[in-house]
Design a protein around this motif. Structure first.
Motif, mmCIF file in Angstrom:
data_model
loop_
_atom_site.group_PDB
_atom_site.id
_atom_site.type_symbol
_atom_site.label_atom_id
_atom_site.label_comp_id
_atom_site.label_asym_id
_atom_site.label_seq_id
_atom_site.Cartn_x
_atom_site.Cartn_y
_atom_site.Cartn_z
ATOM 1 N N UNK A 205 -6.087 11.863 -9.740
ATOM 2 C CA UNK A 205 -4.941 11.152 -9.171
ATOM 3 C C UNK A 205 -5.248 10.695 -7.753
ATOM 4 N N UNK A 206 -5.874 11.554 -6.981
ATOM 5 C CA UNK A 206 -6.225 11.183 -5.607
ATOM 6 C C UNK A 206 -7.239 10.033 -5.603
ATOM 7 N N UNK A 207 -8.229 10.090 -6.483
ATOM 8 C CA UNK A 207 -9.235 9.016 -6.576
ATOM 9 C C UNK A 207 -8.587 7.717 -7.046
ATOM 10 N N UNK A 208 -7.690 7.825 -8.009
ATOM 11 C CA UNK A 208 -7.008 6.647 -8.562
ATOM 12 C C UNK A 208 -6.251 5.913 -7.462
ATOM 13 N N UNK A 209 -5.509 6.642 -6.642
ATOM 14 C CA UNK A 209 -4.743 6.006 -5.554
ATOM 15 C C UNK A 209 -5.670 5.297 -4.575
ATOM 16 N N UNK A 210 -6.843 5.862 -4.332
ATOM 17 C CA UNK A 210 -7.740 5.317 -3.310
ATOM 18 C C UNK A 210 -8.559 4.127 -3.802
ATOM 19 N N UNK B 186 4.535 1.586 -9.964
ATOM 20 C CA UNK B 186 3.625 1.162 -11.030
ATOM 21 C C UNK B 186 2.316 1.951 -10.990
ATOM 22 N N UNK B 187 1.949 2.443 -9.798
ATOM 23 C CA UNK B 187 0.727 3.251 -9.676
ATOM 24 C C UNK B 187 0.879 4.561 -10.433
ATOM 25 N N UNK B 188 2.034 5.229 -10.283
ATOM 26 C CA UNK B 188 2.284 6.472 -11.024
ATOM 27 C C UNK B 188 2.275 6.216 -12.531
ATOM 28 N N UNK C 290 0.820 -1.207 0.000
ATOM 29 C CA UNK C 290 0.000 0.000 0.000
ATOM 30 C C UNK C 290 0.862 1.267 0.000
ATOM 31 N N UNK C 291 2.142 1.149 0.329
ATOM 32 C CA UNK C 291 3.051 2.302 0.308
ATOM 33 C C UNK C 291 3.688 2.384 -1.072
ATOM 34 N N UNK C 292 3.546 3.522 -1.746
ATOM 35 C CA UNK C 292 4.070 3.656 -3.105
ATOM 36 C C UNK C 292 5.120 4.766 -3.158
ATOM 37 N N UNK D 54 -7.958 -1.232 -2.765
ATOM 38 C CA UNK D 54 -7.687 -0.676 -1.442
ATOM 39 C C UNK D 54 -6.782 0.532 -1.632
ATOM 40 N N UNK D 55 -6.781 1.478 -0.717
ATOM 41 C CA UNK D 55 -5.994 2.701 -0.923
ATOM 42 C C UNK D 55 -4.502 2.428 -1.026
ATOM 43 N N UNK D 56 -3.844 3.218 -1.836
ATOM 44 C CA UNK D 56 -2.379 3.238 -1.857
ATOM 45 C C UNK D 56 -1.923 4.601 -1.354
ATOM 46 N N UNK D 57 -0.812 4.600 -0.623
ATOM 47 C CA UNK D 57 -0.380 5.794 0.085
ATOM 48 C C UNK D 57 1.000 6.245 -0.358
#
Length: 559
Positions: free
Chosen positions: A191-196, A114-116, A107-109, A201-204
């Motif tokens: 971007x904020x919605x995408x992470x969540x 890969x999330x970015x 969950x920590x990015x 599950x949320x990524x932080x």
């Protein structure tokens, strides 16, 4: 703006619903960390267990150093001491893990995850995942890279300042919008919605879990906090600190240590006003420098006295002496010829440093590093790990092997390691199969037979033609920002500012911080400070240096 303007809880009287706060005011090498560790020992003697206390720093290297010292201070094993040291953000992350806000490492990015990459592909933005932290790059004249990097830099700045996406126009010019205003606001929200939500599950990111700790009122489960480098806090981090010292779950006591004049992270919204104005019940002063002799302290003080919003606070030297000189060096050869004499005459300090070459920007630092390569001066670079150092990955050992062959000498220094380093780089196409077969060749021809990147080949050939050789760790290159917390016997401080930084200084946007940046640079020197002028054609000299070096009490040196 005056640096105390807008300070939250700026009164110095005690609040009824907060922890006891003691401020430790320091100066370069004034002993504030040692004083904090003395206070740790004092609380331990008064009955606090190691688990009742937590020491926070802002860097992982600082955490490692403190953990080592806590082993002795607390008279405990390394594992137990390591648990008593953390980074500021690490404490927030640990609280999120402890309370179940975050329950797994994925969950920590980090930046470049890969999330970015997936988000930029979704919105059609180019993005280089290997790009350095955009906020670091945008603090000077370097560009912010691709639109994806610009977007993430802007998102970080908004989190650090606790502003909504609509406030993106308030960001400094060094943090550009990647698209027109309406599109940028929409992308920041996406971007904020995408992470969540994109992964179930949320990524932080770092700023996300700091917000989660603030919103959840999550406080470290300790009685006493020791926070070093407090002057570097941005609004978001100060809100986290405020959560820790106020309310029902607060800690009992917090020691906050720092030097307001070493607050140089305005590009990420760091400000000294929190350290200057926050509520406290007591104060300890550590204002005698055990690093800088009197002559260097005088110039460092002069830089601060030259701006109305910076104050040396009585900063003095523990010893007389020191050398300050203004030198005009216009070519790489003039620079390195002068540098060789300082490498030879200054003994290395405990960390192995002899000379620092400090510039205002990363671009300038790369220019200096290139000059050292061309003139055969081995060096290291601040802020890079061993594998990314110019002379990393065994290149110095290869040099020693080729040099020994050229002089027809036996290798005296780690012969087995040196031979192995050379052997590993012999190209498959070469007729030479073993190290010993190289003995018939000239060193330059040996270098051409080795499997090297062009930059490594350039460094080796330059060093083989140079009149001397030094350990790469003896000479370090980087920005004044990157040298913060470090020291060397001799410091070369380049006075040229790029036009963009100079213009911001003249219009008052960041003039006080520029004084603090040059104060940090000057105060890295423990024996000799050389202010280098005229090295770059473009740019302007740091204004207080234009007519000489300012010194304490209005004196001007070396006009």
């Amino acid at each position: 703006m005056n640096i105390t303007e807008g300070t939250e809880h700026a009164e110095t009287s005690a609040d009824t619903d907060r922890a006891k706060v003691v401020r430790v005011v320091g100066c370069p090498s004034g002993g504030k960390t040692t004083r904090l560790l003395d206070l740790v020992e004092q609380h331990a003697a008064d009955g606090k267990a190691p688990e009742d206390m937590l020491y926070l720093t802002f860097t992982r290297s600082g955490k490692t150093e403190v953990a080592e010292r806590l082993t002795t201070t607390l008279d405990c094993d390394e594992e137990r001491a390591e648990g008593r040291a953390s980074t500021f953000h690490g404490a927030a992350c640990s609280a999120c893990y402890r309370t179940g806000v975050i329950d797994e490492g994925e969950q920590i990015i980090p930046l470049g995850s890969d999330t970015h990459i997936a988000f930029c592909e979704q919105v059609g933005f180019s993005y280089d995942p290997d790009y350095r932290d955009p906020l670091i790059e945008t603090r000077d004249d370097d560009t912010a890279g691709d639109p994806g990097s610009q977007l993430f830099a802007l998102a970080d700045w908004l989190r650090y300042t606790r502003n909504p996406p609509e406030a993106c126009t308030k960001a400094p010019s060094a943090v550009p919008m990647p698209a027109p205003y309406n599109q940028t606001v929409r992308l920041l929200r996406e971007w904020d919605t995408f992470k969540r939500s994109a992964y179930g599950r949320p990524r932080f990111e770092h700023a996300d879990y700091v917000d989660a700790a603030i919103d959840g009122g999550l406080v470290p489960k300790v009685d006493v906090l020791f926070i070093d480098e407090f002057q570097d806090l941005c609004p978001q981090e100060y809100a986290l600190y405020d959560t820790w010292i106020r309310g029902r779950n607060r800690v009992e006591t917090a020691y906050i240590a720092g030097d307001a004049n070493q607050s140089v992270y305005g590009f990420r919204a760091g400000t000294p006003r929190y350290f200057i104005g926050t509520s406290r019940d007591d104060e300890i002063e550590q204002l005698v420098s055990y690093r800088c002799p009197a002559e260097i302290v005088s110039v460092a003080r002069g830089v601060l006295e030259a701006h109305p919003d910076t104050d040396p606070n009585g900063f003095t030297a523990a010893r007389d002496g020191g050398t300050v000189e203004r030198v005009r060096l216009q070519t790489p050869r003039e620079l390195t010829d002068r540098l060789w004499s300082d490498i030879i005459t200054h003994d290395p300090n405990d960390d192995g440093h002899r000379v620092f070459l400090l510039t205002r920007t990363n671009k300038q630092a790369r220019s200096v590093a290139s000059a050292l390569d061309n003139c055969g001066v081995p060096h290291s670079y601040f802020g890079r790990n061993e594998s990314n150092q110019p002379w990393g990955d065994g290149l110095a050992l290869v040099y020693r092997g080729t040099e020994a062959i050229g002089r027809e000498q036996e290798i005296q220094y780690k012969p087995a390691e040196i031979k192995r380093a050379v052997q590993e780089r012999i190209t498959a196409s070469s007729e030479i199969e073993t190290y010993d077969e190289l003995n018939a060749l000239d060193p330059t021809k040996i270098v051409k037979r080795l499997d090297l990147y062009w930059s490594e080949r350039k460094r080796l050939l330059g060093a083989l033609s140079a009149p001397n050789w030094c350990n790469p760790n003896h000479v370090s290159v980087g920005t004044m920002h990157s040298a913060k917390g470090l020291e060397a016997p001799c410091v070369y401080l380049f006075d040229t500012m790029p036009h963009s930084v100079y213009e911001s200084y003249i219009d008052g946007t960041n003039a006080d911080e520029e004084h603090r940046v040059y104060y940090v640079g000057a105060s890295r020197a423990s024996e000799t400070l050389r202010v280098v002028s005229d090295y770059w054609v473009g740019g302007e000299p740091f204004p207080p240096f234009a007519d000489g070096l300012p010194a304490a009490d209005g004196e001007v040196l070396h006009r």
